[in-house]
Design a protein around this motif. Structure first.
Motif, PDB file in Angstrom:
ATOM      1  N   ARG A 224       0.825  -1.215   0.000  1.00  0.00           N
ATOM      2  CA  ARG A 224       0.000   0.000   0.000  1.00  0.00           C
ATOM      3  C   ARG A 224       0.856   1.261   0.000  1.00  0.00           C
ATOM      4  NH1 ARG A 224      -3.207  -2.797   3.769  1.00  0.00           N
ATOM      5  NH2 ARG A 224      -2.498  -1.458   5.455  1.00  0.00           N
ATOM      6  N   MET A 225       1.940   1.253   0.740  1.00  0.00           N
ATOM      7  CA  MET A 225       2.795   2.443   0.782  1.00  0.00           C
ATOM      8  C   MET A 225       3.485   2.672  -0.556  1.00  0.00           C
ATOM      9  SD  MET A 225       4.389   2.763   4.500  1.00  0.00           S
ATOM     10  CE  MET A 225       3.351   2.818   5.928  1.00  0.00           C
ATOM     11  N   LEU A 226       3.896   1.608  -1.208  1.00  0.00           N
ATOM     12  CA  LEU A 226       4.520   1.765  -2.525  1.00  0.00           C
ATOM     13  C   LEU A 226       3.499   2.244  -3.552  1.00  0.00           C
ATOM     14  CD1 LEU A 226       6.881  -1.328  -2.598  1.00  0.00           C
ATOM     15  CD2 LEU A 226       7.494   1.065  -2.198  1.00  0.00           C
ATOM     16  N   GLU A 227       2.254   1.789  -3.437  1.00  0.00           N
ATOM     17  CA  GLU A 227       1.203   2.274  -4.331  1.00  0.00           C
ATOM     18  C   GLU A 227       0.949   3.763  -4.125  1.00  0.00           C
ATOM     19  OE1 GLU A 227      -2.088  -0.241  -3.343  1.00  0.00           O
ATOM     20  OE2 GLU A 227      -1.420  -1.857  -4.687  1.00  0.00           O
ATOM     21  N   ARG A 228       1.110   4.236  -2.891  1.00  0.00           N
ATOM     22  CA  ARG A 228       0.923   5.657  -2.589  1.00  0.00           C
ATOM     23  C   ARG A 228       2.163   6.484  -2.908  1.00  0.00           C
ATOM     24  NH1 ARG A 228      -0.618   5.194   3.389  1.00  0.00           N
ATOM     25  NH2 ARG A 228       0.079   7.342   3.378  1.00  0.00           N
ATOM     26  N   LYS A 229       3.173   5.839  -3.510  1.00  0.00           N
ATOM     27  CA  LYS A 229       4.419   6.507  -3.936  1.00  0.00           C
ATOM     28  C   LYS A 229       5.223   7.056  -2.762  1.00  0.00           C
ATOM     29  CE  LYS A 229       3.342   6.290  -8.382  1.00  0.00           C
ATOM     30  NZ  LYS A 229       3.286   4.944  -8.815  1.00  0.00           N
ATOM     31  N   LYS A 230       5.156   6.347  -1.620  1.00  0.00           N
ATOM     32  CA  LYS A 230       5.993   6.733  -0.494  1.00  0.00           C
ATOM     33  C   LYS A 230       7.435   6.357  -0.795  1.00  0.00           C
ATOM     34  CE  LYS A 230       3.095   8.214   2.634  1.00  0.00           C
ATOM     35  NZ  LYS A 230       3.199   9.549   3.188  1.00  0.00           N
ATOM     36  N   ARG A 231       8.362   7.169  -0.328  1.00  0.00           N
ATOM     37  CA  ARG A 231       9.773   6.821  -0.488  1.00  0.00           C
ATOM     38  C   ARG A 231      10.043   5.546   0.285  1.00  0.00           C
ATOM     39  NH1 ARG A 231      12.711  12.154   1.316  1.00  0.00           N
ATOM     40  NH2 ARG A 231      12.140  11.054   3.178  1.00  0.00           N
ATOM     41  N   PRO A 232      10.827   4.632  -0.281  1.00  0.00           N
ATOM     42  CA  PRO A 232      11.063   3.353   0.404  1.00  0.00           C
ATOM     43  C   PRO A 232      11.647   3.494   1.807  1.00  0.00           C
ATOM     44  CG  PRO A 232      11.755   3.207  -1.871  1.00  0.00           C
ATOM     45  CD  PRO A 232      11.395   4.648  -1.624  1.00  0.00           C
ATOM     46  N   THR A 233      12.519   4.459   2.033  1.00  0.00           N
ATOM     47  CA  THR A 233      13.103   4.608   3.364  1.00  0.00           C
ATOM     48  C   THR A 233      12.063   5.075   4.379  1.00  0.00           C
ATOM     49  OG1 THR A 233      13.859   6.814   2.717  1.00  0.00           O
ATOM     50  CG2 THR A 233      15.452   5.016   2.565  1.00  0.00           C
ATOM     51  N   VAL A 234      11.171   5.958   3.953  1.00  0.00           N
ATOM     52  CA  VAL A 234      10.103   6.432   4.839  1.00  0.00           C
ATOM     53  C   VAL A 234       9.134   5.286   5.121  1.00  0.00           C
ATOM     54  CG1 VAL A 234       8.139   8.013   5.002  1.00  0.00           C
ATOM     55  CG2 VAL A 234      10.325   8.815   4.084  1.00  0.00           C
ATOM     56  N   ALA A 235       8.788   4.548   4.077  1.00  0.00           N
ATOM     57  CA  ALA A 235       7.883   3.410   4.238  1.00  0.00           C
ATOM     58  C   ALA A 235       8.500   2.363   5.163  1.00  0.00           C
ATOM     59  CB  ALA A 235       7.565   2.796   2.876  1.00  0.00           C
ATOM     60  N   ASN A 236       9.786   2.138   5.041  1.00  0.00           N
ATOM     61  CA  ASN A 236      10.446   1.130   5.855  1.00  0.00           C
ATOM     62  C   ASN A 236      10.404   1.486   7.336  1.00  0.00           C
ATOM     63  OD1 ASN A 236      11.995  -1.399   5.903  1.00  0.00           O
ATOM     64  ND2 ASN A 236      13.571  -0.074   6.773  1.00  0.00           N
ATOM     65  N   VAL A 237      10.585   2.755   7.665  1.00  0.00           N
ATOM     66  CA  VAL A 237      10.514   3.163   9.072  1.00  0.00           C
ATOM     67  C   VAL A 237       9.093   2.979   9.600  1.00  0.00           C
ATOM     68  CG1 VAL A 237      10.735   5.121  10.647  1.00  0.00           C
ATOM     69  CG2 VAL A 237      12.501   4.695   8.954  1.00  0.00           C
ATOM     70  N   ALA A 238       8.102   3.257   8.765  1.00  0.00           N
ATOM     71  CA  ALA A 238       6.714   3.029   9.183  1.00  0.00           C
ATOM     72  C   ALA A 238       6.457   1.544   9.409  1.00  0.00           C
ATOM     73  CB  ALA A 238       5.751   3.582   8.133  1.00  0.00           C
ATOM     74  N   ILE A 239       6.998   0.703   8.554  1.00  0.00           N
ATOM     75  CA  ILE A 239       6.855  -0.741   8.720  1.00  0.00           C
ATOM     76  C   ILE A 239       7.598  -1.178   9.985  1.00  0.00           C
ATOM     77  CG2 ILE A 239       7.366  -3.003   7.708  1.00  0.00           C
ATOM     78  CD1 ILE A 239       5.131  -1.397   6.290  1.00  0.00           C
ATOM     79  N   ALA A 240       8.766  -0.613  10.250  1.00  0.00           N
ATOM     80  CA  ALA A 240       9.526  -0.947  11.456  1.00  0.00           C
ATOM     81  C   ALA A 240       8.740  -0.574  12.707  1.00  0.00           C
ATOM     82  CB  ALA A 240      10.881  -0.242  11.454  1.00  0.00           C
ATOM     83  N   ARG A 241       8.023   0.555  12.665  1.00  0.00           N
ATOM     84  CA  ARG A 241       7.203   0.964  13.804  1.00  0.00           C
ATOM     85  C   ARG A 241       6.097  -0.061  14.052  1.00  0.00           C
ATOM     86  NH1 ARG A 241       6.538   5.889  12.528  1.00  0.00           N
ATOM     87  NH2 ARG A 241       4.822   5.591  11.073  1.00  0.00           N
ATOM     88  N   GLU A 242       5.451  -0.508  12.987  1.00  0.00           N
ATOM     89  CA  GLU A 242       4.407  -1.516  13.149  1.00  0.00           C
ATOM     90  C   GLU A 242       5.014  -2.868  13.544  1.00  0.00           C
ATOM     91  OE1 GLU A 242       0.572  -3.355  10.852  1.00  0.00           O
ATOM     92  OE2 GLU A 242       1.299  -1.376  10.261  1.00  0.00           O
ATOM     93  N   LEU A 243       6.178  -3.182  13.000  1.00  0.00           N
ATOM     94  CA  LEU A 243       6.868  -4.419  13.365  1.00  0.00           C
ATOM     95  C   LEU A 243       7.175  -4.440  14.863  1.00  0.00           C
ATOM     96  CD1 LEU A 243       8.296  -7.073  12.605  1.00  0.00           C
ATOM     97  CD2 LEU A 243      10.304  -5.708  11.984  1.00  0.00           C
ATOM     98  N   ALA A 244       7.507  -3.293  15.425  1.00  0.00           N
ATOM     99  CA  ALA A 244       7.750  -3.212  16.872  1.00  0.00           C
ATOM    100  C   ALA A 244       6.504  -3.618  17.641  1.00  0.00           C
ATOM    101  CB  ALA A 244       8.186  -1.800  17.257  1.00  0.00           C
ATOM    102  N   GLY A 245       5.345  -3.210  17.164  1.00  0.00           N
ATOM    103  CA  GLY A 245       4.095  -3.601  17.809  1.00  0.00           C
ATOM    104  C   GLY A 245       3.835  -5.096  17.707  1.00  0.00           C
ATOM    105  N   TRP A 246       4.136  -5.663  16.548  1.00  0.00           N
ATOM    106  CA  TRP A 246       3.975  -7.113  16.384  1.00  0.00           C
ATOM    107  C   TRP A 246       4.955  -7.865  17.281  1.00  0.00           C
ATOM    108  CZ3 TRP A 246       0.059  -9.580  14.112  1.00  0.00           C
ATOM    109  CH2 TRP A 246      -0.748  -8.863  13.236  1.00  0.00           C
ATOM    110  N   CYS A 247       6.177  -7.361  17.387  1.00  0.00           N
ATOM    111  CA  CYS A 247       7.160  -7.983  18.293  1.00  0.00           C
ATOM    112  C   CYS A 247       6.658  -7.933  19.726  1.00  0.00           C
ATOM    113  CB  CYS A 247       8.506  -7.273  18.181  1.00  0.00           C
ATOM    114  SG  CYS A 247       9.393  -7.598  16.666  1.00  0.00           S
ATOM    115  N   TRP A 248       6.108  -6.793  20.126  1.00  0.00           N
ATOM    116  CA  TRP A 248       5.577  -6.675  21.478  1.00  0.00           C
ATOM    117  C   TRP A 248       4.482  -7.713  21.714  1.00  0.00           C
ATOM    118  CZ3 TRP A 248       0.534  -5.616  22.782  1.00  0.00           C
ATOM    119  CH2 TRP A 248       0.275  -5.494  24.145  1.00  0.00           C
ATOM    120  N   SER A 249       3.562  -7.852  20.734  1.00  0.00           N
ATOM    121  CA  SER A 249       2.450  -8.782  20.932  1.00  0.00           C
ATOM    122  C   SER A 249       2.940 -10.225  21.058  1.00  0.00           C
ATOM    123  CB  SER A 249       1.433  -8.668  19.792  1.00  0.00           C
ATOM    124  OG  SER A 249       1.937  -9.211  18.605  1.00  0.00           O
TER     125      SER A 249
END
Length: 186
Positions: free
Chosen positions: A155-180
């Motif tokens: 979805r982020m690539l479809e919205r033309k987000k820069r890959p580095t910005v998208a990756n940090v957003a994914i890392a933030r969500e990944l932190a939540g999955w790690c916590w769970s």
């Protein structure tokens, strides 16, 4: 490498690289052995259900964060400073880059792991081997996390987000999955 001096310099640097790689491999093996017999072992096995998180990464996160129960899925990203900075005044609100004041080592581990969620999600032999060490609930939760994180990348690539910005957003969500996964009962 036309001259003997150039060849000698190359050989010396090549030996240094080989020695460094051998040292890294020895340290990786020692850390893996420590991770297999520590208080963090159950957490590491559950974290390894996510793509990009191997035994070394999972052990690093477990050691760096320690007590996962002091966080929630939303606050873990803030602790690691994977949330954007903000400049607000009155009704205006502008978000900027992450502030990078949290735990740098754990943040780097998650940002590197987040890149693994960009390619299409397929369950391979490595993931199945990791799942064999985890409880069934952790495998199901890890599978759901892997699917969601890849979909977020798409979805982020479809919205033309820069890959580095998208990756940090994914890392933030990944932190939540790690916590769970980390707070999950065995």
């Amino acid at each position: 490498l036309g001259t003997p001096a150039t060849r000698m310099a190359f050989d010396a640097e090549h030996e240094a690289v080989l020695a460094t790689l051998a040292r890294r491999d020895r340290l990786d093996a020692a850390i893996t052995a420590m991770a297999a017999d520590s208080p963090f072992t159950p957490v590491v096995h559950r974290l390894c259900c996510l793509r990009g998180i191997s035994t070394l990464t999972g052990f690093g996160l477990a050691v760096e964060i320690g007590d996962w129960d002091r966080f929630t899925g939303n606050t873990i990203g803030a602790f690691l400073d994977l949330v954007p900075s903000e400049h607000s005044s009155g009704a205006s609100r502008a978000q900027g880059p992450i502030t990078k004041t949290g735990n740098a080592h754990a943040r780097r581990l998650l940002v590197e792991a987040a890149w693994h969620h960009r390619p299409a999600y397929r369950i391979g032999a490595t993931m199945r081997a990791r799942w064999d060490n985890a409880p069934a609930a952790a495998r199901a939760r890890g599978d759901a996390g892997n699917r969601r994180l890849h979909e977020r990348w798409v979805r982020m690539l479809e919205r033309k987000k820069r890959p580095t910005v998208a990756n940090v957003a994914i890392a933030r969500e990944l932190a939540g999955w790690c916590w769970s996964l980390a707070v999950m009962e065995d």
